[in-house]
Design a protein around this motif. Sequence first.
Motif, PDB file in Angstrom:
ATOM      1  N   TRP A  76      -7.664   9.335   3.289  1.00 29.26           N
ATOM      2  CA  TRP A  76      -7.691   8.983   1.868  1.00 29.26           C
ATOM      3  C   TRP A  76      -8.212  10.121   1.008  1.00 29.26           C
ATOM      4  N   LYS A  77      -8.469  11.260   1.634  1.00 30.99           N
ATOM      5  CA  LYS A  77      -8.937  12.435   0.910  1.00 30.99           C
ATOM      6  C   LYS A  77      -7.743  13.180   0.335  1.00 30.99           C
ATOM      7  N   LYS A  78      -7.887  13.621  -0.902  1.00 23.43           N
ATOM      8  CA  LYS A  78      -6.832  14.409  -1.534  1.00 23.43           C
ATOM      9  C   LYS A  78      -7.145  15.897  -1.395  1.00 23.43           C
ATOM     10  N   ARG A 104     -10.652   5.244   7.985  1.00 24.71           N
ATOM     11  CA  ARG A 104     -11.539   5.990   7.100  1.00 24.71           C
ATOM     12  C   ARG A 104     -11.617   7.461   7.502  1.00 24.71           C
ATOM     13  N   ARG A 157      -3.082   6.307   7.155  1.00 22.75           N
ATOM     14  CA  ARG A 157      -3.975   5.479   6.338  1.00 22.75           C
ATOM     15  C   ARG A 157      -4.227   4.113   6.963  1.00 22.75           C
ATOM     16  N   SER A 159      -7.775  16.903   4.744  1.00 21.04           N
ATOM     17  CA  SER A 159      -6.935  15.788   4.326  1.00 21.04           C
ATOM     18  C   SER A 159      -5.710  15.721   5.242  1.00 21.04           C
ATOM     19  N   LYS A 216      -7.923  -0.016   8.574  1.00 18.21           N
ATOM     20  CA  LYS A 216      -7.809   0.919   7.465  1.00 18.21           C
ATOM     21  C   LYS A 216      -8.611   2.147   7.871  1.00 18.21           C
ATOM     22  N   HIS A 234       0.823  -1.200   0.000  1.00 20.16           N
ATOM     23  CA  HIS A 234       0.000   0.000   0.000  1.00 20.16           C
ATOM     24  C   HIS A 234       0.859   1.253   0.000  1.00 20.16           C
TER      25      HIS A 234
END
Length: 489
Positions: free
Chosen positions: A486-488, A171, A233, A458, A169, A135
Amino acid sequence: MGKSFFKRSTRGSTGTSAPFTSTITPKITTDENPASPTTQGELKKKTTAVTVESSKAMKQQLSNKETQPADGTTEQEEPKEGELNTETMIQVLRNKLGLHNMCDGDEDAELTSLSDEMSNTSNEEEVSDTPQVVHQHEKIVLEDLNGSLAFLTFSRFAVVEETTQLLIKVRACTFSPEDAKKCSGSGLSKSMLPYVPGQVVVGTIEDIGSEVDSFFEIGDRVIGMVAGGGCSRFLSAAAENFVKAPSNLSNSTALALMQDWMPAYRALHRAKNAIHRANLFGMNILLTDAMSPVGQAAIALANDEGANIYCCADEAHHGYLESLGSKIICLGPEPELWLSAVREQMDVVIDNTCTDGYASSCEALGRKGVLITLPYVTFDDNKLFGLFDISSFDRKMKNTKAKMTMCQTIAVDTKEEFKLYNEDESNDERMNFVRDFQYLASMHDKGIIKPKISEKVSLQEVSGSHHKFRKGVVGRRGGTVVCFPWKKE
């Protein structure tokens, strides 16, 4: 137990994770002109070596072969994938092993036996050809005590680091004033670095340690409290720190309820128990920091039960606070601005500022009133010096003084309670904690409460939120700050 999203055979021993490079198990091949085996042992060894290749070749041959209809009959059905014909297996093995001129019955019997073994083991061998998932891992890290946050990106295997932990993971996670304070170096020593903020986490289980109770399964959505590490992450943390998250809550809502609404709910619940009341109807409740996320949660909960709510806040926020209910009276933020108006009239005071050591809060209480103290955060630079968090120590000392010498005092710290409940062998208190959280979730479902999210960021934007907390910008909005790893941008 040992269910795993990843192959445990390649996970290795437990321990801290470091960046790795992907490794792929090489496919086994044979020489173009192998020598004919002369013993059954050599025959079996060589046959095993070509098992994977032969199985794949036969499956491909069977799937591509067009069956010819016999005269006067219907077309024969092709063998399904995985249903390999024994004679076909033997023939392919002969071709691979150079046994074209060997027709002895012993060899046929040996090949028949090995073909049966091949059909049972080929799938397992094929799994080993699949590389473990690597990952792209990202996280925010405090690398020194000078308050400098670094954003790191690297590739690594995501693994459970200890047998009693879950691999989550992430979120979403919270970034709270307490996180911002730690990122300023308070309460940390060099041995605790690097430090990753994020203490309330919601995510899905990717892997489970071998000693974790079977209550959890891979794929479960969970929420919990950790000492840090949420702004990442992936997170490997003790299973006892997590409970299953209600499916009806969004990630942001679940985090807000756990971080800010649970302290408010449990504070009011403890107050009712202390004064032997079933509800808050008609009671006078003072909030020393009404604009904080916990303060606004307490307003909503107390207003639902018909309490008279006295809110201490800057005058600029009075209009907003008064719009939250019909029984809200706004006062100034400092004790000298509100004490004279409420002295000896309050049934409950919820103090999360400790402005003067709880002295004014105790003076505001009536004869049977109760003081509820909550953790508070200060960004006084004179009190930020490494491992010794003086504000936390100061709060505990003042809390003890208030309880022993001034008034009936109850300290509520949900993070400490959650930690203690994990150590309770009877687990009754842990069940109460989960029950309270589920009750808040049901109130949200019914539209009674609506958690406020002040900012969604983010990982790259966490550093900006840190500086806003130091300046008081985010805090004045009165909502929960949520980070999405996981947000850009």
